[in-house]
Design a protein around this motif. Sequence first.
Motif, PDB file in Angstrom:
ATOM      1  N   LEU A   1      21.569   8.166  10.447  1.00 33.14           N
ATOM      2  CA  LEU A   1      22.312   7.949  12.007  1.00 33.14           C
ATOM      3  C   LEU A   1      23.495   8.913  11.684  1.00 33.14           C
ATOM      4  N   ALA A   2      24.166   8.906  10.743  1.00 34.10           N
ATOM      5  CA  ALA A   2      25.679   9.792  10.718  1.00 34.10           C
ATOM      6  C   ALA A   2      25.078  11.371  11.018  1.00 34.10           C
ATOM      7  N   VAL A   3      24.002  11.764  10.258  1.00 33.59           N
ATOM      8  CA  VAL A   3      23.660  13.136  10.533  1.00 33.59           C
ATOM      9  C   VAL A   3      23.140  13.453  12.137  1.00 33.59           C
ATOM     10  N   SER A   4      22.385  12.408  12.645  1.00 26.27           N
ATOM     11  CA  SER A   4      22.133  12.524  13.913  1.00 26.27           C
ATOM     12  C   SER A   4      23.174  12.348  14.949  1.00 26.27           C
ATOM     13  N   ILE A   5      24.359  11.695  14.658  1.00 24.10           N
ATOM     14  CA  ILE A   5      25.446  11.811  15.722  1.00 24.10           C
ATOM     15  C   ILE A   5      26.120  12.799  15.639  1.00 24.10           C
ATOM     16  N   PHE A   6      26.179  13.587  14.306  1.00 27.37           N
ATOM     17  CA  PHE A   6      26.803  14.938  14.045  1.00 27.37           C
ATOM     18  C   PHE A   6      25.988  16.001  14.710  1.00 27.37           C
ATOM     19  N   LEU A   7      24.963  16.017  14.905  1.00 30.51           N
ATOM     20  CA  LEU A   7      24.017  16.930  15.620  1.00 30.51           C
ATOM     21  C   LEU A   7      24.263  16.798  17.199  1.00 30.51           C
ATOM     22  N   VAL A   8      24.263  15.651  17.350  1.00 30.81           N
ATOM     23  CA  VAL A   8      24.381  15.163  19.042  1.00 30.81           C
ATOM     24  C   VAL A   8      25.856  15.580  19.532  1.00 30.81           C
ATOM     25  N   ILE A   9      26.698  15.443  18.795  1.00 37.55           N
ATOM     26  CA  ILE A   9      27.991  15.768  19.066  1.00 37.55           C
ATOM     27  C   ILE A   9      28.323  17.276  19.046  1.00 37.55           C
ATOM     28  N   ALA A  10      27.740  17.824  18.005  1.00 39.18           N
ATOM     29  CA  ALA A  10      27.786  19.450  18.089  1.00 39.18           C
ATOM     30  C   ALA A  10      27.241  19.881  19.238  1.00 39.18           C
ATOM     31  N   ALA A  11      25.885  19.520  19.746  1.00 42.67           N
ATOM     32  CA  ALA A  11      25.149  19.902  20.933  1.00 42.67           C
ATOM     33  C   ALA A  11      26.082  19.510  21.992  1.00 42.67           C
ATOM     34  N   THR A  12      26.743  18.452  22.148  1.00 44.32           N
ATOM     35  CA  THR A  12      27.735  18.273  23.337  1.00 44.32           C
ATOM     36  C   THR A  12      28.972  19.205  23.357  1.00 44.32           C
ATOM     37  N   ALA A  13      29.522  19.467  22.269  1.00 44.54           N
ATOM     38  CA  ALA A  13      30.482  20.374  22.054  1.00 44.54           C
ATOM     39  C   ALA A  13      30.058  21.839  22.565  1.00 44.54           C
ATOM     40  N   TYR A  14      28.783  22.019  22.209  1.00 49.37           N
ATOM     41  CA  TYR A  14      28.428  23.557  22.713  1.00 49.37           C
ATOM     42  C   TYR A  14      28.273  23.470  24.321  1.00 49.37           C
ATOM     43  N   GLY A  15      27.819  22.252  25.001  1.00 45.24           N
ATOM     44  CA  GLY A  15      27.714  22.183  26.356  1.00 45.24           C
ATOM     45  C   GLY A  15      28.761  22.109  26.950  1.00 45.24           C
ATOM     46  N   GLN A  16      29.899  21.605  26.276  1.00 47.60           N
ATOM     47  CA  GLN A  16      31.218  21.323  26.867  1.00 47.60           C
ATOM     48  C   GLN A  16      31.758  22.811  27.133  1.00 47.60           C
TER      49      GLN A  16
ATOM     50  N   GLY B   1      24.284  22.020  37.665  1.00 48.37           N
ATOM     51  CA  GLY B   1      23.305  20.802  37.433  1.00 48.37           C
ATOM     52  C   GLY B   1      22.452  20.996  36.108  1.00 48.37           C
ATOM     53  N   ILE B   2      21.985  22.009  35.561  1.00 46.81           N
ATOM     54  CA  ILE B   2      21.375  22.142  34.356  1.00 46.81           C
ATOM     55  C   ILE B   2      22.429  21.744  33.200  1.00 46.81           C
ATOM     56  N   ILE B   3      23.440  22.418  32.943  1.00 47.38           N
ATOM     57  CA  ILE B   3      24.509  21.934  32.109  1.00 47.38           C
ATOM     58  C   ILE B   3      24.856  20.410  32.062  1.00 47.38           C
ATOM     59  N   ALA B   4      25.051  19.953  33.456  1.00 48.11           N
ATOM     60  CA  ALA B   4      25.519  18.592  33.347  1.00 48.11           C
ATOM     61  C   ALA B   4      24.125  17.647  33.249  1.00 48.11           C
TER      62      ALA B   4
ATOM     63  N   SER C   1      37.478  16.589  16.774  1.00 49.77           N
ATOM     64  CA  SER C   1      37.416  17.523  15.867  1.00 49.77           C
ATOM     65  C   SER C   1      36.517  19.022  16.096  1.00 49.77           C
ATOM     66  N   LEU C   2      35.130  18.579  16.489  1.00 44.16           N
ATOM     67  CA  LEU C   2      34.613  19.663  16.920  1.00 44.16           C
ATOM     68  C   LEU C   2      34.773  20.464  18.359  1.00 44.16           C
ATOM     69  N   LEU C   3      35.255  19.522  19.159  1.00 41.10           N
ATOM     70  CA  LEU C   3      35.845  20.035  20.403  1.00 41.10           C
ATOM     71  C   LEU C   3      37.006  21.023  20.114  1.00 41.10           C
ATOM     72  N   LEU C   4      37.876  20.476  19.224  1.00 39.01           N
ATOM     73  CA  LEU C   4      39.249  21.098  18.955  1.00 39.01           C
ATOM     74  C   LEU C   4      38.693  22.630  18.223  1.00 39.01           C
ATOM     75  N   THR C   5      37.871  22.274  17.382  1.00 41.80           N
ATOM     76  CA  THR C   5      37.197  23.811  16.780  1.00 41.80           C
ATOM     77  C   THR C   5      36.906  24.809  17.565  1.00 41.80           C
ATOM     78  N   THR C   6      35.933  24.266  18.558  1.00 41.57           N
ATOM     79  CA  THR C   6      35.518  25.317  19.550  1.00 41.57           C
ATOM     80  C   THR C   6      36.549  25.709  20.624  1.00 41.57           C
ATOM     81  N   PHE C   7      37.048  24.814  21.194  1.00 43.38           N
ATOM     82  CA  PHE C   7      37.824  25.092  22.309  1.00 43.38           C
ATOM     83  C   PHE C   7      39.412  25.890  22.045  1.00 43.38           C
ATOM     84  N   ILE C   8      39.742  25.663  20.552  1.00 43.11           N
ATOM     85  CA  ILE C   8      40.946  26.467  20.343  1.00 43.11           C
ATOM     86  C   ILE C   8      40.599  27.863  20.173  1.00 43.11           C
TER      87      ILE C   8
END
Length: 603
Positions: A47-62, A92-95, A173-180
Amino acid sequence: MIINRTKAVSTPSPSAEEIGQAGLWPQMSMMRRALWASPVRNKLVLLAVSIFLVIAATAYGQIRLNRWNQPFYDALSHRNLSEFLIQLGIFGIIAGALLVLNVAQRWIGETLKLRLRQGLVHDLVQNWMVPGRAFRLASAGDIGVNPDQRMHEDARHLTELSADLGIGLLQDSLLLTTFITVLWSLSSSFVFHVAGRTIAIPGYMVWAAVVYSGSASLLSYWVGKSLIGRNADRYAREADLRFSLVRVNEHIDSIALAEGEPDEARRIDLDLQKVLEAMRLLVRGTTSLTWVTAGYGWFTTVAPILVAAPLYFGGQLSFGGLMMASGAFMQVQSSLRWFVDNFSTLADWRATLLRVASFRRALLAVDEMQEVARRIDYAAGEPGKIVLERLEICSPAGAAKLSESHVEVQSGERVLVLGETGIGRTLLFRALAGLWPWGEGRIARHSGESTLYLPRAPYLPPGTLREILAYPSSVETFKTEACLKALERLGLERLVPLLDEARRWETMLSDGEHQSLAFARALLHAPAWLIIDEALEALEEDTLPKVVDILSNDLTHTGVLYIGRSGAHDKLFRRTLHLINGAAPTGLPPFAQSAKKPAVSAA
């Protein structure tokens, strides 16, 4: 219960205050070890690995959504309809992708809470139910009060808060790393012109976000640091109130007979007032913290535009670039403000972690050996024999000892131990069971021989009558005919048709029937040794002859050691021992000295 025990229990070393002083990292490390040793460890890792991958994909989408801001708002500013419609399709695709990721993150997060609670509660219960440990913990002072609250409500609250805070911290943390990186590139060449001088500040918007969020974090910590202690105090008061309500409910018949409802209502009201006072302090602290969090929250509405305005008016950013920079600044400062936005929740989490970690540490420490001046020696003895040498039991109320310095009880022998009221008969019973090791002398018994202990108030586990008779063994251990015969021998014929019905037998049966069931279980198990604490005195007049007959004719190979008073059953016993006052107790561990009254009161 039937117990095979040859060693003494150990002394719990830390007090509740000492346990509570453990730092954050030791407490977190203790919880990590508990979860790592649990049967759901692999599921938690997955579950921890899965949540990391999903959040990383969400950060890329952001990131993609942030980049979309510039062409979309530029199309608006240029009144370019075709480009505007193209950008709407891209949105629409990104959202849509982000929506799928958000749903997946929610499902994984809720499942993670479930598994965390399963692993933590499993660990706490397994450690709590180590033979003899729950009894010792209950006598260990405040840390042993209301263990149900810590394993149920506190464990649930801790796992839910841990999952929410952990997922939020990882996401920020992932959003900070990408958006900074985005924010730095947008303001990498920013310069100030002051009094004819040019001042370059690479990454100007990044530093502005750090200063803005850092000041909010420091101010939030300064204002809200008292919330940790206030939350912990509130949970302790809530547990006391819950215990009072449960206690009244369990003894409502006695309370009603004594017309004691007004007095009980007064006691409950006192506990309620303590809860309300703790909540009032918590409300004050939360209100003070809200001035900081809400104030920064409202200013954040315009802060990104104000920070990016010099770049926009200096011609370094288009309108679309301004919106892109504003969005990136919002993401960076939002990630940096994680501590501010969650400070109240962090205080709640910290207080709950303190309660659960302290409880688990107490469970593990309760068996640590300590040097105690006076301690009974529990040794392995010969088969078919119990040997008591110079046995003396110590408690804060005094000391009691056997007048006979050397006692050997043979298999099948019946021995009566007499003692005056208040001298410590129940403590002797607990010492023989290994639950109260403080004193002197030696108890030797063969470890392979089963022993059944019958206290004055028998315990009826939940379930069917068959399960009660078999407890703690499996019901498959005994045949139905044997169970029915045991009930009939004790005059419980009316319960025969109800053998496999699950009811609340502890409330449906009389006190005399409770004791009859206990002796029916003894008849069924036929242990090598039967140690009884005043149970014969509680039997009804027509039941006592049946029990005496069973002990005399059915359990002929069972050694019986009865601790009680002289009475009509004296003819059953071939030998009598005497419990008398001993020397003043010395060398008791702090745990025993601060034990709750029920744990040390002498019968």
